[in-house]
Design an enzyme around this catalytic site. Structure first.
Site, PDB file in Angstrom:
ATOM      1  N   THR A   4       0.846  -1.186   0.000  1.00 46.96           N
ATOM      2  CA  THR A   4       0.000   0.000   0.000  1.00 46.96           C
ATOM      3  C   THR A   4       0.885   1.240   0.000  1.00 46.96           C
ATOM      4  O   THR A   4       2.052   1.189   0.385  1.00 46.96           O
ATOM      5  CB  THR A   4      -0.902   0.088   1.252  1.00 46.96           C
ATOM      6  N   ASP A   5       0.322   2.357  -0.428  1.00 49.05           N
ATOM      7  CA  ASP A   5       0.990   3.625  -0.196  1.00 49.05           C
ATOM      8  C   ASP A   5       0.930   3.843   1.316  1.00 49.05           C
ATOM      9  O   ASP A   5       0.324   3.054   2.033  1.00 49.05           O
ATOM     10  CB  ASP A   5       0.284   4.744  -0.966  1.00 49.05           C
ATOM     11  N   TYR A   6       1.520   4.885   1.813  1.00 45.67           N
ATOM     12  CA  TYR A   6       1.616   5.104   3.257  1.00 45.67           C
ATOM     13  C   TYR A   6       0.306   4.748   3.951  1.00 45.67           C
ATOM     14  O   TYR A   6      -0.757   5.242   3.597  1.00 45.67           O
ATOM     15  CB  TYR A   6       1.995   6.540   3.564  1.00 45.67           C
TER      16      TYR A   6
END
Length: 183
Positions: free
Chosen positions: A107-109
């Protein structure tokens, strides 16, 4: 490039170039992440399937099919009213199904943001969450669920598959890197 085909060719070659040096590259942000402003505030991107496939998904498709991409970073945005990273049609049907992607998805952050749910993400084939430290929000809490446990096992397999099939892994294990198939 505004042209999905040109972007895809450039990305595929960048990924192949990284692989020659023993690095697996993350293609990102999958997909339709076209705005930074308010990207963590449930930004909704609206389009139709034809535009998605011909323009927005083409660079990712070529990265997987021609670049042999082994790692993907999912996106923050929503596609319509569904969080992109938790959209089974995108993560499973297109990426892993139609394109045959076998690697890992990060995932992104992962900051929670009120809409990021690790259990839903892992069930939709995001293999791990990018977070600086484990928090109550970042844990998959449904370990009593057989489907959640199966999703976690598949995630581990995807991560290990990517690492074991990287040239860096082969070099560290004292094996000569396998030659890459040219595209």
């Amino acid at each position: 490039s505004e042209d999905g085909f040109i972007s895809g060719k450039m990305a595929a070659n960048a990924i192949l170039g990284a692989a020659e040096s023993g690095v697996y590259a993350f293609m990102k942000h999958f997909a339709l992440n076209d705005q930074e402003t308010h990207r963590t505030d449930m930004l909704c991107t609206w389009t139709n399937e034809q535009a998605m496939r011909e323009i927005y998904l083409k660079p990712f498709e070529l990265s997987v099919k021609e670049g042999k991409c082994g790692a993907v970073m999912s996106a923050f945005n929503y596609i319509g009213n569904k969080y992109a990273a938790a959209t089974t049609e995108l993560q499973n049907t297109v990426l892993r199904g139609e394109w045959g992607f076998r690697g890992m998805v990060l995932t992104d952050y992962f900051g929670g943001y009120g809409y990021q749910d690790a259990d839903i993400l892992i069930r939709n084939r995001n293999d791990f969450c990018l977070t600086p430290q484990a928090t109550d929000d970042s844990k998959v809490t449904d370990t009593s669920s057989a489907t959640s446990v199966l999703a976690m096992r598949q995630a581990c397999k995807n991560i290990l598959y990517t690492t074991a099939n990287s040239r860096a892994s082969a070099t560290r294990l004292g094996r000569p890197p396998a030659p890459r198939e040219s595209v």
